[in-house]
Motif scaffolding. Structure first.
Motif, short mmCIF file in Angstrom:
data_model
loop_
_atom_site.label_atom_id
_atom_site.label_comp_id
_atom_site.label_asym_id
_atom_site.label_seq_id
_atom_site.Cartn_x
_atom_site.Cartn_y
_atom_site.Cartn_z
N ALA A 97 -0.13 22.08 -27.54
CA ALA A 97 -0.25 20.98 -26.70
C ALA A 97 0.10 22.41 -25.43
N VAL A 98 -0.65 21.42 -24.32
CA VAL A 98 -0.59 22.23 -23.18
C VAL A 98 0.70 22.10 -22.47
N GLN A 99 1.33 23.38 -21.64
CA GLN A 99 1.91 22.97 -20.66
C GLN A 99 1.98 23.10 -19.54
N ILE A 100 2.22 21.63 -19.21
CA ILE A 100 2.03 20.88 -17.54
C ILE A 100 2.90 21.05 -16.76
N THR A 101 4.24 21.50 -17.31
CA THR A 101 5.14 22.04 -16.36
C THR A 101 6.60 22.14 -17.11
N ASP A 102 7.07 23.01 -16.43
CA ASP A 102 8.30 24.30 -17.04
C ASP A 102 9.68 23.62 -16.06
N TRP A 103 9.69 21.95 -15.76
CA TRP A 103 10.92 21.30 -14.80
C TRP A 103 11.64 21.52 -16.19
N TYR A 104 11.45 20.31 -17.21
CA TYR A 104 12.71 20.10 -18.18
C TYR A 104 13.14 21.22 -19.78
N GLY A 105 12.36 21.57 -19.07
CA GLY A 105 12.87 23.52 -19.51
C GLY A 105 12.61 24.13 -20.98
N LEU A 106 12.98 25.25 -21.21
CA LEU A 106 12.16 25.65 -22.63
C LEU A 106 12.36 24.39 -24.01
N GLY A 107 11.10 24.01 -24.21
CA GLY A 107 11.02 23.96 -25.69
C GLY A 107 10.81 22.43 -25.47
N ASP A 108 10.64 21.53 -24.20
CA ASP A 108 10.68 20.72 -24.18
C ASP A 108 10.26 19.86 -23.87
N PRO A 109 8.84 18.48 -25.64
CA PRO A 109 8.07 18.40 -25.58
C PRO A 109 7.27 17.44 -24.16
N ARG A 110 8.76 17.46 -23.44
CA ARG A 110 8.30 16.50 -22.12
C ARG A 110 7.19 17.03 -20.85
N GLY A 111 7.31 18.44 -21.39
CA GLY A 111 6.94 18.82 -20.35
C GLY A 111 5.64 20.21 -21.14
N PHE A 112 5.88 19.28 -22.01
CA PHE A 112 4.01 19.30 -22.53
C PHE A 112 3.10 18.01 -22.74
N GLY A 113 1.47 18.56 -22.27
CA GLY A 113 0.25 17.80 -23.00
C GLY A 113 -0.25 17.59 -23.23
N TYR A 114 -2.27 16.76 -23.53
CA TYR A 114 -2.96 17.56 -23.95
C TYR A 114 -2.54 17.23 -25.58
N TRP A 115 -2.16 16.70 -26.03
CA TRP A 115 -1.49 17.06 -27.25
C TRP A 115 -2.62 16.97 -28.51
N GLY A 116 -2.80 17.83 -29.21
CA GLY A 116 -4.82 17.61 -30.56
C GLY A 116 -3.70 16.47 -31.52
N GLN A 117 -4.40 16.82 -32.79
CA GLN A 117 -3.96 15.07 -33.58
C GLN A 117 -3.54 16.26 -34.37
N GLY A 118 -2.89 16.82 -34.06
CA GLY A 118 -1.85 17.83 -35.44
C GLY A 118 -2.73 17.93 -36.81
N THR A 119 -2.18 18.90 -37.07
CA THR A 119 -2.25 19.33 -39.25
C THR A 119 -0.84 19.65 -39.89
N GLN A 120 -1.17 18.98 -41.07
CA GLN A 120 -0.59 19.14 -42.04
C GLN A 120 -0.38 20.43 -42.76
N VAL A 121 0.95 20.62 -42.44
CA VAL A 121 1.59 21.79 -43.82
C VAL A 121 2.92 21.25 -44.15
N THR A 122 2.22 21.65 -45.99
CA THR A 122 3.07 21.83 -46.91
C THR A 122 3.50 22.60 -47.64
N VAL A 123 4.85 23.34 -47.82
CA VAL A 123 5.29 23.53 -48.50
C VAL A 123 5.93 23.53 -49.32
N SER A 124 5.06 24.09 -50.83
CA SER A 124 5.89 22.98 -52.57
C SER A 124 7.24 24.93 -52.73
N SER A 125 8.12 24.07 -53.10
CA SER A 125 8.95 24.51 -54.27
C SER A 125 8.36 24.77 -55.76
#
Length: 125
Positions: A97-125
């Motif tokens: 995602a793109v950081q659109i504001t730092d008002w919410y603090g580091l790492g808060d997803p509310r400060g990000f926008g234009y999210w991608g569709q995501g990609t699945q990562v699966t770690v098997s044991s």
């Protein structure tokens, strides 16, 4: 307007590695700080890390610090997430995602926008 497309996810064994990519459209990519987040089923979206617009600084969530590395290539409009020493608890859908504001603090997803569709990562044991 920015569009993001993640790729590189898949199935990997414990201790393995994957590199995710996030390709961005638009000519202003180099002006944005970018972030990576992940979300496992039934859990809230979790901060993975961010990288400044120039790539000069990175910040990571505690659960991935020392194992994951974020980088970017502004000439290619792409940000990367190198994941090493993967654990089953890293299994999730990974988003950039793109950081659109730092008002919410580091790492808060509310400060990000234009999210991608995501990609699945699966770690098997």
């Amino acid at each position: 307007q920015v569009q993001l497309v993640e790729s590189g996810g898949g199935l990997v064994q414990v201790g393995g590695s994957l590199r995710l990519s996030c390709a961005a459209s638009g000519r202003t990519f180099s002006t944005y700080a970018m972030g990576w987040f992940r979300q496992a089923p039934g859990k809230e979206r979790e901060f993975v890390g961010t990288i400044t617009s120039s790539g000069g600084r990175t910040y990571y969530g505690e659960s991935v610090k020392g194992r994951f590395t974020i980088s970017r290539d502004n000439d290619k409009n792409t940000v990367y997430l190198q994941m090493n020493s993967l654990k089953p608890e890293d299994t999730a859908v990974y988003y950039c995602a793109v950081q659109i504001t730092d008002w919410y603090g580091l790492g808060d997803p509310r400060g990000f926008g234009y999210w991608g569709q995501g990609t699945q990562v699966t770690v098997s044991s």
